[in-house]
Design an enzyme around this catalytic site. Structure first.
Site, PDB file in Angstrom:
ATOM      1  CB  SER A 150      -2.682  27.910 -61.865  1.00  0.00           C
ATOM      2  OG  SER A 150      -3.181  26.593 -61.645  1.00  0.00           O
ATOM      3  CE  LYS A 183      12.327  23.741 -67.119  1.00  0.00           C
ATOM      4  NZ  LYS A 183      11.611  24.946 -67.597  1.00  0.00           N
ATOM      5  CE  LYS A 185      11.165  26.704 -74.765  1.00  0.00           C
ATOM      6  NZ  LYS A 185      10.468  26.246 -73.543  1.00  0.00           N
TER       7      LYS A 185
END
Length: 530
Positions: A248, A149, A161
């Site tokens: 957002s 990504k 992660k």
């Protein structure tokens, strides 16, 4: 599969020398060969399947790039390519740590994880989740997808992660703080996190609160002399070193990634659509942070949100749902259940009649069982891994265009990168330039109006347009938003070119993995690690 490469060379026209070598083509690992037909494959297997599928298509191009090593034989070049590809497909480090915590009248042992997938770029980047289904295998898979990504959107991070296997609803705020601080210390003791090592962020069931606790723990212990201590995590509250627009960001990235393709005539011709969002019927699965913001921006762009599927209820309105009104209702009631301006539905909205489907909740919701019934022609993967390989094959054969998760939901890590830069540069966006830009625009219009006043013709007073006023009065979140859109546009351009070059226009996931793997490969190859 073995391929024999033969070369004939002539020496003074009399001697023929035969040189040959055998080259092993990149193979799909045996344990992944059935993934494309499995109904419920492991998430980690899905990620590695996608990677190796892309590597097989990319290998020929990578071997051509090895021609710069003129001193190598063809076999040595092939071995170098295969070695780096195998390294990209491997997790570098994985940690499992058991922690003992004291509750009111008992002790409890809980398990935490952290995985580092690729160290080709430092620091690494990846969220921390609190959930009962957190496992070492899942954490490794999510670390891998973070590597791809970041490369996909040109963010100079490797992938990582982490998570703790707990149900956070069972613990008080004080207990969660204790768990978070202890987990932070366990990672710090092993040099698994740090501003230059690995920078965590919020994920499932974590937020700016947990990130603030982690930053505080680091600052008071290992990082008490570190001037860049704020950069130990991203996704922090704004007052604690966070960045405007982070909340957002992932949802906006979902909207922007789709907008780039929806405005492209060539790609819309593939679907038989007119360009743009206008009157496109949209179904959202998951109305949390990602889904709600994706719905909001799609609605503002002209899309018609006809259905929203949540864990406890599904609601529909064929005339479109007012997202701002629904968000206000959810804030007041903590659920969309009972929203009076839409009808509750028992239908599975994943297969509802719509143009665009946006799964923003959990993994593997689109499977070989329901893929044939999905009516949407454009799927935006706001969640990680919502589509299984078997389902994807069915959908691609039916002409459905899928924007893959590694590109579609990369808005979050992109704005995390901007927060990281803000922390290590110790200055907020716009602080050094906002006043100058505002003064320049005001002076320009003052000069125009002054010149018009000196003319014989009577002219009205000229004011800047609303768009220009937004530029003049830009806040940090406006600057971050513009930068996010630039990043998504550049990434989409790379994916489109890759799809055309490798003839995978219908398979954007493979194109995105090729695009990412090529960049990771070049870094590893150029670093001289072999």
């Amino acid at each position: 599969m073995l391929r024999k490469i033969s070369k004939l060379s002539f020496n003074n026209g009399s001697k023929i020398v035969l040189q040959s070598c055998h080259r092993q083509l990149h193979k799909m690992p045996e344990h992944l060969q059935q993934v494309e037909t499995e109904k419920d494959p492991e998430f980690s297997s899905m990620i590695m399947f996608y990677y190796h599928k892309a590597a097989q298509l990319l290998e020929k191009e990578l071997n051509r790039q090895m021609d710069v090593y003129t001193y190598m034989t063809p076999e040595q070049k092939s071995q170098r390519v295969e070695g780096i590809l195998q390294m990209i497909g491997s997790v570098n480090t994985a940690l499992e740590v058991n922690m003992s915590i004291k509750r009111q009248n008992a002790y409890e042992v809980i398990t935490g994880y952290r995985a580092h997938h690729s160290l080709h770029r430092l620091p690494l980047k990846g969220g921390i989740r609190y959930a009962t289904d957190v496992t070492g295998s899942e954490v490794k898979a999510l670390a891998a997808i973070m590597t791809f990504k970041c490369a996909c959107v040109n963010i100079p991070f490797g992938g990582s992660k982490g998570g703790i296997c707990i149900d956070p609803k069972r613990y008080s705020s004080d207990e969660l703080q204790n768990i978070t601080r202890q987990y932070t210390m366990e990672l710090l003791k092993r040099n698994m996190i740090g501003p230059g090592v690995d920078v965590p962020a919020p994920d499932v069931n974590t937020s700016g609160r947990e990130m603030a606790w982690m930053e505080d723990q680091y600052s008071k212990t290992f990082g008490f002399k570190d001037i860049n201590a704020k950069a130990i995590v991203t996704g922090k509250p704004l007052h604690n070193g966070g960045v405007g627009g982070r909340e957002s960001a992932t949802g906006r990235g979902v909207w922007k990634s789709a907008d780039i393709f929806l405005q492209d005539k060539d790609w819309m011709d593939q679907l038989g659509w007119e360009r743009g969002w206008q009157d496109k019927r949209i179904v959202i699965q998951g109305f949390g942070n990602v889904g709600s913001f994706a719905a909001k921006f799609a609605h503002e762009a002209g899309g018609k949100i006809v259905g929203i599927k949540e864990w406890d209820v599904s609601i529909t309105n064929p005339d479109g749902i007012d997202i701002e009104d629904l968000l206000a209702y959810k804030t007041q009631n903590d659920s969309i259940k009972g929203y009076p301006k839409a009808q509750e539905s028992k239908e599975d909205l994943l297969i509802a009649d719509c143009d665009i489907l946006i799964p923003c909740a959990t993994q593997k919701v689109i499977t070989s069982e329901n893929a044939k019934d999905i009516k949407a022609k454009f799927i935006l993967e706001g969640a990680n891994g919502p589509t299984t390989p078997a389902a994807e094959k069915i959908l691609i054969d039916r002409g459905v265009l899928i924007l893959p998760d590694m590109f579609c939901n990369a808005g979050g890590v992109t704005v995390s990168y901007f927060e990281y830069l803000k922390n290590i540069n110790h200055v907020s966006y716009g602080r050094m330039s906002a006043k100058r830009i505002s003064q320049t625009i005001n002076a320009l219009f003052d000069s125009i109006n002054e010149s018009l006043c000196n003319c014989d013709i009577k002219c009205p007073h000229i004011e800047p347009s609303e768009r220009l006023k937004r530029i003049r009065d830009a806040r940090e979140e406006d600057i971050v938003d513009a930068a996010l859109q630039t990043v998504m546009e550049m990434s989409a351009l790379g994916i489109k070119k890759t799809a055309i070059k490798f003839n995978v226009q219908k398979d954007l996931r493979t194109a995105a993995y090729i695009w990412s793997t090529l960049k990771i490969f070049r870094v590893m190859d150029g670093s001289g690690i072999w």
